[in-house]
Scaffold this motif. Structure first.
Motif, PDB file in Angstrom:
ATOM      1  N   ALA A 189       0.518   6.312  -1.743  1.00 27.40           N
ATOM      2  CA  ALA A 189      -0.055   5.553  -0.633  1.00 27.40           C
ATOM      3  C   ALA A 189      -1.083   4.551  -1.158  1.00 27.40           C
ATOM      4  O   ALA A 189      -1.834   4.847  -2.090  1.00 27.40           O
ATOM      5  CB  ALA A 189      -0.708   6.492   0.368  1.00 27.40           C
ATOM      6  N   PRO A 190      -1.129   3.353  -0.587  1.00 31.49           N
ATOM      7  CA  PRO A 190      -2.062   2.331  -1.072  1.00 31.49           C
ATOM      8  C   PRO A 190      -3.510   2.627  -0.674  1.00 31.49           C
ATOM      9  O   PRO A 190      -3.773   3.300   0.318  1.00 31.49           O
ATOM     10  CB  PRO A 190      -1.564   1.053  -0.375  1.00 31.49           C
ATOM     11  CG  PRO A 190      -0.892   1.553   0.868  1.00 31.49           C
ATOM     12  CD  PRO A 190      -0.273   2.867   0.508  1.00 31.49           C
ATOM     13  N   SER A 191      -4.446   2.134  -1.471  1.00 30.99           N
ATOM     14  CA  SER A 191      -5.870   2.223  -1.167  1.00 30.99           C
ATOM     15  C   SER A 191      -6.566   1.032  -1.809  1.00 30.99           C
ATOM     16  O   SER A 191      -6.029   0.409  -2.726  1.00 30.99           O
ATOM     17  CB  SER A 191      -6.467   3.533  -1.698  1.00 30.99           C
ATOM     18  OG  SER A 191      -6.304   3.638  -3.107  1.00 30.99           O
ATOM     19  N   ALA A 192      -7.761   0.709  -1.326  1.00 24.10           N
ATOM     20  CA  ALA A 192      -8.503  -0.438  -1.858  1.00 24.10           C
ATOM     21  C   ALA A 192      -8.746  -0.275  -3.352  1.00 24.10           C
ATOM     22  O   ALA A 192      -9.233   0.770  -3.796  1.00 24.10           O
ATOM     23  CB  ALA A 192      -9.835  -0.584  -1.124  1.00 24.10           C
ATOM     24  N   TYR A 193      -8.363  -1.283  -4.118  1.00 27.57           N
ATOM     25  CA  TYR A 193      -8.513  -1.290  -5.574  1.00 27.57           C
ATOM     26  C   TYR A 193      -7.793  -0.103  -6.224  1.00 27.57           C
ATOM     27  O   TYR A 193      -8.085   0.246  -7.367  1.00 27.57           O
ATOM     28  CB  TYR A 193     -10.002  -1.272  -5.965  1.00 27.57           C
ATOM     29  CG  TYR A 193     -10.794  -2.418  -5.406  1.00 27.57           C
ATOM     30  CD1 TYR A 193     -10.687  -3.703  -5.943  1.00 27.57           C
ATOM     31  CD2 TYR A 193     -11.640  -2.230  -4.316  1.00 27.57           C
ATOM     32  CE1 TYR A 193     -11.417  -4.764  -5.411  1.00 27.57           C
ATOM     33  CE2 TYR A 193     -12.368  -3.282  -3.786  1.00 27.57           C
ATOM     34  CZ  TYR A 193     -12.253  -4.549  -4.335  1.00 27.57           C
ATOM     35  OH  TYR A 193     -12.965  -5.584  -3.805  1.00 27.57           O
ATOM     36  N   ASN A 194      -6.873   0.518  -5.480  1.00 26.59           N
ATOM     37  CA  ASN A 194      -6.106   1.667  -5.978  1.00 26.59           C
ATOM     38  C   ASN A 194      -7.028   2.796  -6.463  1.00 26.59           C
ATOM     39  O   ASN A 194      -6.735   3.487  -7.438  1.00 26.59           O
ATOM     40  CB  ASN A 194      -5.161   1.241  -7.111  1.00 26.59           C
ATOM     41  CG  ASN A 194      -4.087   2.273  -7.392  1.00 26.59           C
ATOM     42  OD1 ASN A 194      -3.697   3.041  -6.514  1.00 26.59           O
ATOM     43  ND2 ASN A 194      -3.608   2.314  -8.616  1.00 26.59           N
TER      44      ASN A 194
END
Length: 261
Positions: A189-194
């Protein structure tokens, strides 16, 4: 496309065709947003005034001022100081991304958290509340989807725990509960700045969601996104995950929500 494959290959569209959306696309988007806006504290604003938005935000919107140029934008509008509404809005906006992809449209999250309120109010026509993120949407330039390497993601024992945040879950424990595949694919799942800040705690028939090293709105958005994918992946194994959202700061962690499994 299976949700697991979608998660492993999902990338944001950063380059769109220089082509306006036709009336059929616009009608479908409006219907979609009308449905999402029902019984919601957060709301979604479609803007086709793309040139003005891009010109006004170029250099100040997006990560490090890198603004995404697109034929249209969807803004996530939330009430002031309402963390729950931000989480719910991010959940719904991520579901919108999936539904846009089904009709052939690409998208990309764009942060506006460093943009002055007055600029955002003028661009999107609202009087109060706030817009921290918008979604750039349009017909994507042709891209080649490549699966990310597993090494790019943290291990399950780094974000899934049993009973408390000090007891990492083992694969064997998750297998016994039938949750091993769910959390394996949830890593994508994607997240800010991974940064993958989410942490799950399994307690008997419940799962609690926390964020480590909480960083405000950015992580509330991350939470809504991961909750969406948890729900969709859970459905594939017969679990109807209904999240109860109640953000609460606990020092090193921010409690976000819980759901029954």
């Amino acid at each position: 496309m299976l949700m697991s494959n979608f998660l492993k290959s999902r990338i944001s569209t950063r380059e769109f065709k220089n082509k306006e959306l036709n009336e059929e696309y616009i009608s479908k988007i409006r219907q979609l947003l009308e449905e999402k806006n029902k019984n919601s504290k957060s709301s979604f604003i479609l803007s086709l005034n793309s040139k003005n938005i891009y010109d006004s935000l170029n250099g100040i919107g997006g990560y490090s001022g890198f603004m995404i140029k697109a034929p249209a934008y969807i803004a996530l509008h939330t009430p002031e100081n309402d963390e729950k509404a931000v989480v719910e809005g991010a959940f719904k906006l991520e579901s919108i991304i999936s539904e846009l992809e089904e009709i052939g449209l690409g998208s990309c999250w764009v942060t506006l958290k460093d943009v002055e309120d007055e600029i955002k109010k003028q661009l999107f026509g609202y009087a109060d509340g706030n817009i921290f993120y918008i979604l750039a949407i349009g017909l994507p330039q042709r891209v080649e989807f490549k699966q990310r390497k597993i090494s790019e993601r943290i291990g399950i024992d780094q974000f899934v725990f049993i009973n408390d945040l000090n007891t990492p879950a083992s694969v064997e424990e998750l297998e016994a509960r039938g949750l091993d595949d769910l959390f394996f694919y949830l890593r994508y799942a994607p997240s800010a700045y991974n940064k993958q800040p989410w942490r799950f705690v399994i307690k008997e028939n419940e799962v609690e969601l926390y964020v480590e090293n909480f960083n405000g709105v950015e992580n509330l958005i991350d939470s809504g996104i991961i909750m969406y994918y948890f729900k969709k992946l859970s459905e594939t194994i017969g679990i109807n995950a209904i999240w109860e959202i109640s953000p609460n700061n606990l020092g090193n962690y921010e409690y976000i929500a819980k759901t029954r499994i």
